[in-house]
Design a protein around this motif. Structure first.
Motif, PDB file in Angstrom:
ATOM      1  N   SER A 101      52.167  80.469 -16.950  1.00 24.30           N
ATOM      2  CA  SER A 101      50.858  80.719 -17.629  1.00 24.30           C
ATOM      3  C   SER A 101      50.933  81.934 -16.957  1.00 24.30           C
ATOM      4  CB  SER A 101      49.794  80.397 -17.669  1.00 24.30           C
ATOM      5  OG  SER A 101      49.562  78.878 -18.786  1.00 24.30           O
ATOM      6  N   ALA A 102      50.854  81.582 -15.700  1.00 22.96           N
ATOM      7  CA  ALA A 102      50.564  83.009 -14.601  1.00 22.96           C
ATOM      8  C   ALA A 102      52.041  83.618 -14.484  1.00 22.96           C
ATOM      9  CB  ALA A 102      50.837  82.762 -12.983  1.00 22.96           C
ATOM     10  N   GLY A 103      53.717  83.238 -14.523  1.00 24.66           N
ATOM     11  CA  GLY A 103      55.123  83.882 -14.800  1.00 24.66           C
ATOM     12  C   GLY A 103      55.277  82.993 -13.391  1.00 24.66           C
ATOM     13  N   ILE A 104      54.495  82.313 -13.206  1.00 26.70           N
ATOM     14  CA  ILE A 104      56.283  81.923 -11.240  1.00 26.70           C
ATOM     15  C   ILE A 104      56.053  80.620 -11.476  1.00 26.70           C
ATOM     16  CG2 ILE A 104      54.232  83.365 -10.612  1.00 26.70           C
ATOM     17  CD1 ILE A 104      52.543  81.298  -9.360  1.00 26.70           C
ATOM     18  N   HIS A 105      57.153  80.565 -10.001  1.00 22.37           N
ATOM     19  CA  HIS A 105      57.695  78.982 -10.728  1.00 22.37           C
ATOM     20  C   HIS A 105      56.996  78.113  -9.901  1.00 22.37           C
ATOM     21  CE1 HIS A 105      60.409  75.651  -9.508  1.00 22.37           C
ATOM     22  NE2 HIS A 105      61.223  76.607 -10.569  1.00 22.37           N
TER      23      HIS A 105
END
Length: 92
Positions: free
Chosen positions: A34-38
């Motif tokens: 959702s946050a666009g991080i790994h």
């Protein structure tokens, strides 16, 4: 010169992030997506292994629908998402 409280904000963030995420029933994988991080990066932040960039902190807060300040505020144990919950009274 020694800096008092070094790492304190990172520990507070890690604790709050983990607790708020768990209180909402969100997995690390889902929050990271959702946050666009790994997800491995998120795990490192929650274990205090990573010093998160402000942009990524902003993404995580937005993904959980909260202000960054809430993630950085020291809290008492049990105050992470159970507001309004009542203690059980099994002593009858």
């Amino acid at each position: 010169m020694s800096v008092e409280g070094s790492g304190r904000a990172r520990r507070t963030l890690a604790s709050n992030l983990r607790a708020f995420r768990a209180a909402r029933g969100i997995s690390q994988e889902d929050l990271a997506a959702s946050a666009g991080i790994h997800r491995n990066y998120l795990g490192g932040v929650e274990r205090c292994e990573r010093n998160i960039a402000i942009d990524n902190l902003e993404k995580l807060a937005a993904a959980m629908g909260m202000d960054i300040a809430k993630l950085l505020t020291e809290r008492a144990v049990g105050s992470y998402g159970d507001e309004g919950s009542q203690p059980r009274s099994d002593d009858r």
